[in-house]
Scaffold this motif. Structure first.
Motif, mmCIF file in Angstrom:
data_model
loop_
_atom_site.group_PDB
_atom_site.id
_atom_site.type_symbol
_atom_site.label_atom_id
_atom_site.label_comp_id
_atom_site.label_asym_id
_atom_site.label_seq_id
_atom_site.Cartn_x
_atom_site.Cartn_y
_atom_site.Cartn_z
ATOM 1 N N ARG A 6 70.583 44.859 65.342
ATOM 2 C CA ARG A 6 71.706 45.988 65.418
ATOM 3 C C ARG A 6 72.578 45.578 66.567
ATOM 4 N NH1 ARG A 6 69.773 51.860 66.670
ATOM 5 N NH2 ARG A 6 71.873 52.298 66.452
ATOM 6 N N GLU A 9 74.412 42.512 64.902
ATOM 7 C CA GLU A 9 75.546 42.805 64.198
ATOM 8 C C GLU A 9 76.742 43.186 64.814
ATOM 9 O OE1 GLU A 9 75.802 42.693 60.583
ATOM 10 O OE2 GLU A 9 73.952 41.615 60.617
ATOM 11 N N LYS A 10 76.522 44.040 65.839
ATOM 12 C CA LYS A 10 77.618 44.403 66.469
ATOM 13 C C LYS A 10 78.557 43.278 67.177
ATOM 14 C CE LYS A 10 77.179 49.031 66.873
ATOM 15 N NZ LYS A 10 78.369 49.985 66.588
ATOM 16 N N LYS A 12 78.799 40.188 66.027
ATOM 17 C CA LYS A 12 79.713 39.793 64.931
ATOM 18 C C LYS A 12 80.927 40.129 64.871
ATOM 19 C CE LYS A 12 75.682 38.736 62.050
ATOM 20 N NZ LYS A 12 75.073 38.491 60.941
ATOM 21 N N GLN A 13 81.230 41.381 65.377
ATOM 22 C CA GLN A 13 82.525 42.112 65.216
ATOM 23 C C GLN A 13 82.977 41.846 66.606
ATOM 24 O OE1 GLN A 13 81.619 46.076 64.207
ATOM 25 N NE2 GLN A 13 80.057 45.339 62.792
ATOM 26 N N ARG A 14 83.666 40.700 67.010
ATOM 27 C CA ARG A 14 84.150 40.493 68.501
ATOM 28 C C ARG A 14 85.600 39.766 68.231
ATOM 29 N NH1 ARG A 14 79.904 35.987 67.239
ATOM 30 N NH2 ARG A 14 81.391 34.197 66.864
ATOM 31 N N GLN A 15 86.282 40.177 69.271
ATOM 32 C CA GLN A 15 87.510 39.539 69.697
ATOM 33 C C GLN A 15 87.745 38.788 70.836
ATOM 34 O OE1 GLN A 15 90.306 42.882 68.978
ATOM 35 N NE2 GLN A 15 90.719 41.950 67.015
ATOM 36 N N LYS A 19 81.448 42.133 74.956
ATOM 37 C CA LYS A 19 80.273 42.715 74.502
ATOM 38 C C LYS A 19 79.192 42.025 74.914
ATOM 39 C CE LYS A 19 81.818 43.502 70.356
ATOM 40 N NZ LYS A 19 81.931 44.066 68.770
ATOM 41 N N HIS A 88 82.218 50.163 71.959
ATOM 42 C CA HIS A 88 81.869 49.414 70.720
ATOM 43 C C HIS A 88 80.455 49.486 70.566
ATOM 44 C CE1 HIS A 88 86.308 47.409 71.182
ATOM 45 N NE2 HIS A 88 86.220 48.333 70.497
ATOM 46 N N HIS A 128 76.020 34.367 70.376
ATOM 47 C CA HIS A 128 77.468 34.738 69.972
ATOM 48 C C HIS A 128 78.347 33.841 70.885
ATOM 49 C CE1 HIS A 128 76.921 37.112 66.565
ATOM 50 N NE2 HIS A 128 75.733 37.446 66.999
ATOM 51 N N TYR A 132 81.455 31.628 70.059
ATOM 52 C CA TYR A 132 82.717 31.972 70.603
ATOM 53 C C TYR A 132 83.563 31.009 71.371
ATOM 54 C CZ TYR A 132 86.382 34.916 72.893
ATOM 55 O OH TYR A 132 87.620 35.177 73.368
#
Length: 668
Positions: A6, A9-10, A12-15, A19, A88, A128, A132
C-alpha cells in the motif's frame, strides 16, 4: 494488499521526495505505540536534506521548498509535511495536534510489526528515493556516505563500481581513500550455483564465497585466497576496517545495505568450496549460539606481547562502569587512596577533555604530577602497563619525524614497529576497552616534526555506524595501513622552560591544554585505609560522541546558540588585524562539545566549564609583543569579570608580564 505494498503504491504517485522522507523520519523516531514526537520527526526530515546538501548533492528539484533546507523555519517544514505527506498518506499516517504527535494508524502499525515489514517499508521508501534522485542528478551515493549508511539503503552494482573503481561484475570491492577505508561486498542470497546465505536465524553471521575463477578447460572453479579482494576481507579484523554488506534476495533487484561485518574465518562446504564467515558488528548479540550443523562458535583468542592470552568474547560481559557519571567519584577516591592529591575540578576537567577529544595536553611545572595523574586515571579503570592498556612513551630531544613513534624499515629491510604502532594494534584487537598513551615531556622535541602525521589523521575522524574511523596514516615501510582507533587516547605532558619547544597554533587548536600550577605542600598522606580497587571500564566512558557540530545540534539548538553567541563576543575581541587569533570552526565545535558533555554529565557548574575552556582553547594561543595584545588582554579581563575567575586571573598575569617585559605568553 499488504501494508508495504500500500505504501509502495502511494510512493509511486510522487512529485517530490517528501512522502518517502517523512516515512523514514517517522520510522526513525517511532515509539512502541506507533507514534512519534512531531518535532523529532521534523528534525530527522530536515537532516535528510541538509545531509544531501553537505555532501554536494541536490536536496530537491529547484522549485521545491526543500531545495533550500537551511532557509526554512521549523513551522514551514511542519506545514510542508502536514499539507503533503500526511494528507496523501491518509489512512496510513495520522497527525495528533493536541499531543503534537505524528503516528501510524493503528492497523498500519499492527501490520508493520509483523515479520520484517518495518524493514521492508524502509527499503521501499529508499527504493523510491533512489529512483527519484537518479532522475535529478544521478548522484545517489558517494564515498563519504559509506561512513554512516542507514540499513535498507539501496544501490546497484554500477554505483559500487564507481566508488571502488573496479568492474561492476565483482562481488568484493575494496575501498582505500581519505573519505573511507573498508571493503564492500555485494551479496545475492539466492539463485546462485554456490548460494550465499545467513548462517543463523538472527542474521548475525553471513556465509559469503571467496572470489574465484572458473578454469576454461575443466570448468572447475579455483580460488586464490591471497588475491587482493579476498585479502581485503581477511584483513578487516586485524586492521580494524569494516566490511559493508549489501544484500539482495533475487537477481535484477537492488542491493540493500545490511550493515557492518567483520571476517571471522574461512570454512569449506561439502564440495570443498571455501567461504568466508562474516560476523555482524552493528546490532550484534554477544552470545550467538549456532546449530551444530554450522558448528557452535568458539571464542577467538589473541596473544598479547607478554604471551598472556586474551579471550575476546569473555571480555564482552558486563563492565563495572560505562559512563562519566558513574566513574568520576571512583577515580577521585582511587587517586586519594594511593596518596596523591589533585583538586576534584582538575580531575573532572581532565575527564571531560578526554571525552570531548582523544588528545589532551597537560602543561606546567616539573614535578607537579602531570604524568602521574594520567597513569592514576588509567589504573583506576583497569588500564595498566601490565595489560598494555596504559603506555608511557618518553619523548627524546632528537625526534624529528614520526618514525620514532610509528616505526621504520631497518637496513635488513625489516619493519621495526614503533611504540605507538604496537599500542594501536593492541587497541584494535580489544576495542571495547580504552587504551591510554602518555607522551612524557612531549615538547622536548618539536611536536610538529614527529606528531604532525598523527594530528592530521586524527582530524579525519568520522562515524561509521557505531565506530569512529580515520583515514590511514602513511608509515614508510609498513605494508598494511594504520588508522587511529576510537579507543585510543593520547595525553601529552609538557614542561615550559628554556629546555623545551613552544607549540604552534596547529597543535594548540587540536587539544585541550590543561595547566598544572597548583602545589599544596601542606597535603600529607592520610593513614592507610581499605584499598580501593580498579573498576573495569568500557570504552564508552571516553569515546567521543560528537565529531561534527551537526552530530549534536538538533535537540540542543538553544544551548549551542548560547555558546556560539559567547564565542562571537570573544571573536570581536580577538579579531585584531595582524594577530590571527580569531576563533575558527574547529575551536567553536570543540568548545561546544566540551560544554555539551558537561551539561549531559553534570560534572562542573556551567560557568566553571566555560572558564576552563577559555583557559584551554583561547588563552594559550595569545602571545607576542604587539600593543594589540595588550588591548586584547584588557578586553578579555573585562569580559571574564568575576564569573570566569581562572581566565580572568590568567589574563591579568599575562597583561602584567606584558607591561613588565613588553612580551607575554600563556606559559610561565
Amino acid at each position: 494488499m499488504s501494508i508495504v505494498n500500500r505504501f509502495d503504491e502511494k510512493f509511486k504517485q510522487r512529485q517530490t521526495s517528501y512522502k518517502m522522507v517523512t516515512v523514514l523520519a517517522l520510522l526513525e523516531n517511532v515509539t512502541t505505540d506507533g507514534s512519534a514526537d512531531f518535532d523529532n520527526v521534523v528534525n530527522s526530515f530536515l537532516n535528510f536534506y541538509l545531509d544531501r546538501q553537505e555532501k554536494g548533492k541536490n536536496p530537491e528539484i529547484e522549485r521545491a521548498k526543500m531545495s533550500i533546507p537551511e532557509q526554512l523555519s521549523s513551522s514551514q517544514i511542519k506545514n510542508t509535511i502536514l499539507k503533503g505527506p500526511v494528507t496523501h498518506l491518509e489512512e496510513l499516517i495520522e497527525f495528533d495536534p493536541e499531543n503534537n504527535q505524528i503516528k501510524f494508524s493503528d492497523n498500519t502499525y499492527k501490520d508493520l510489526n509483523q515479520n520484517d515489514n518495518r524493514m521492508e517499508l524502509k527499503k521501499v521508501a529508499y527504493k523510491h528515493l533512489y529512483q527519484y534522485y537518479k532522475n535529478i542528478d544521478n548522484n545517489w551515493i558517494k564515498l563519504e556516505d559509506l561512513s554512516d549508511l542507514d540499513r535498507g539503503y539501496p544501490v546497484n552494482a554500477n554505483d559500487i563500481s564507481s566508488l571502488s573503481e573496479q568492474n561492476s561484475i565483482k562481488g568484493i570491492h575494496p575501498v582505500d581513500s581519505q573519505e573511507f577505508q573498508g571493503t564492500i561486498i555485494l551479496c545475492t542470497i539466492s539463485g546462485q550455483e554456490y548460494p550465499n546465505e545467513w548462517l543463523d536465524a538472527n542474521k548475525q553471521f553471513l556465509k559469503y564465497y571467496l572470489e574465484g575463477r572458473r578454469d576454461k578447460n575443466t570448468g572447475i572453479k579455483k580460488y586464490n585466497q591471497n588475491s587482493k579482494n579476498n585479502q581485503s576481507v581477511i584483513k578487516s579484523k586485524e586492521e580494524g576496517y569494516p566490511i559493508l554488506a549489501f544484500v539482495r534476495y533475487s537477481k535484477n533487484s537492488y542491493f540493500y545495505y545490511e550493515g557492518q561485518f567483520v571476517f571471522e574465518e574461512i570454512r569449506r562446504d561439502e564440495q570443498e568450496h571455501p567461504y568466508f564467515v562474516l560476523k555482524r558488528q552493528d546490532q550484534a548479540s554477544n552470545e550467538i549460539e549456532f546449530n551444530q550443523s554450522v558448528n557452535t562458535w568458539e571464542s577467538m583468542n589473541f596473544i598479547t606481547e607478554d604471551n598472556s592470552e586474551y579471550n575476546g568474547y569473555s571480555e564482552y560481559n558486563s563492565f563495572d562502569v560505562e559512563s562519566l557519571n558513574e566513574v568520576y567519584p571512583h577515580i577521585i577516591s582511587f587517586i586519594r587512596n594511593r596518596g596523591f592529591v589533585f583538586s576534584d575540578d582538575l580531575i573532572k576537567n581532565f575527564l571531560l577533555a578526554l571525552k570531548s577529544k582523544p588528545f589532551v595536553i597537560l602543561a606546567g611545572l616539573s614535578g607537579t604530577g602531570k604524568s602521574k595523574l594520567v597513569e592514576l586515571v588509567a589504573n583506576s579503570l583497569g588500564a595498566t602497563r601490565e595489560n598494555g592498556q596504559f603506555t608511557l612513551i618518553p619523548v627524546r630531544p632528537d625526534w624529528n619525524d614520526s618514525t620514532d613513534l610509528l616505526g621504520y624499515k631497518n637496513l635488513q629491510g625489516d619493519f621495526i614497529e614503533g611504540e605507538l604502532t604496537k599500542v594501536i594494534r593492541k587497541a584494535k584487537a580489544n576495542q571495547d576497552h580504552p587504551y591510554i598513551v602518555c607522551l612524557d615531556e612531549m615538547n622536548l622535541a618539536r611536536v610538529e616534526y614527529y606528531f604532525s602525521d598523527i594530528l592530521s589523521v586524527m582530524e579525519t575522524r568520522k562515524k561509521q555506524g557505531e565506530r569512529i574511523i580515520t583515514a590511514p596514516m602513511h608509515v614508510e615501510g609498513l605494508d598494511d595501513s594504520l588508522t587511529f582507533p576510537d579507543n585510543l587516547y593520547i595525553v601529552g605532558t609538557v614542561n615550559m622552560d628554556e629546555t623545551t619547544h613552544s607549540f604552534s597554533p596547529k597543535v594548540l587548536d587540536r587539544a585541550n591544554t590543561i595547566e598544572f600550577n597548583e602545589v599544596n605542600l601542606d597535603y600529607l598522606p592520610d593513614h592507610e585505609g581499605e584499598e580501593i580497587l580498579p573498576k573495569k571500564a568500557h570504552n564508552n566512558i571516553f569515546k567521543t560522541e560528537y565529531i561534527k557540530l551537526k552530530d549534536c545540534y538538533y535537540g540542543n539548538e538553544d544551548f549551542i546558540k548560547q555558546q556560539v553567541e559567547f564565542l562571537k563576543q570573544l571573536n570581536s575581541i580577538l579579531n585584531k588585524p595582524g594577530l590571527q587569533l580569531q576563533i575558527g570552526y574547529r575551536i567553536r565545535d570543540e568548545f561546544c562539545f566540551y560544554l555539551l558533555n558537561n551539561n549531559k554529565f553534570k560534572l562542573l557548574p556551567e560557568n566553571t566549564a566555560k572558564d576552563f575552556q577559555i583557559m584551554q582553547k583561547i588563552l594559550p594561543r595569545i602571545q607576542g609583543s604587539s600593543l594589540k595584545i595588550e588591548s586584547v588582554l584588557k578586553e578579555l579581563i573585562e569580559l571574564c569579570s568575576d564569573s570566569l575567575p581562572h581566565s580572568k586571573e590568567k589574563a591579568e598575569f599575562m597583561l602584567e608580564r606584558f607591561e613588565e617585559d613588553g612580551f607575554t605568553s600563556f606559559w610561565l
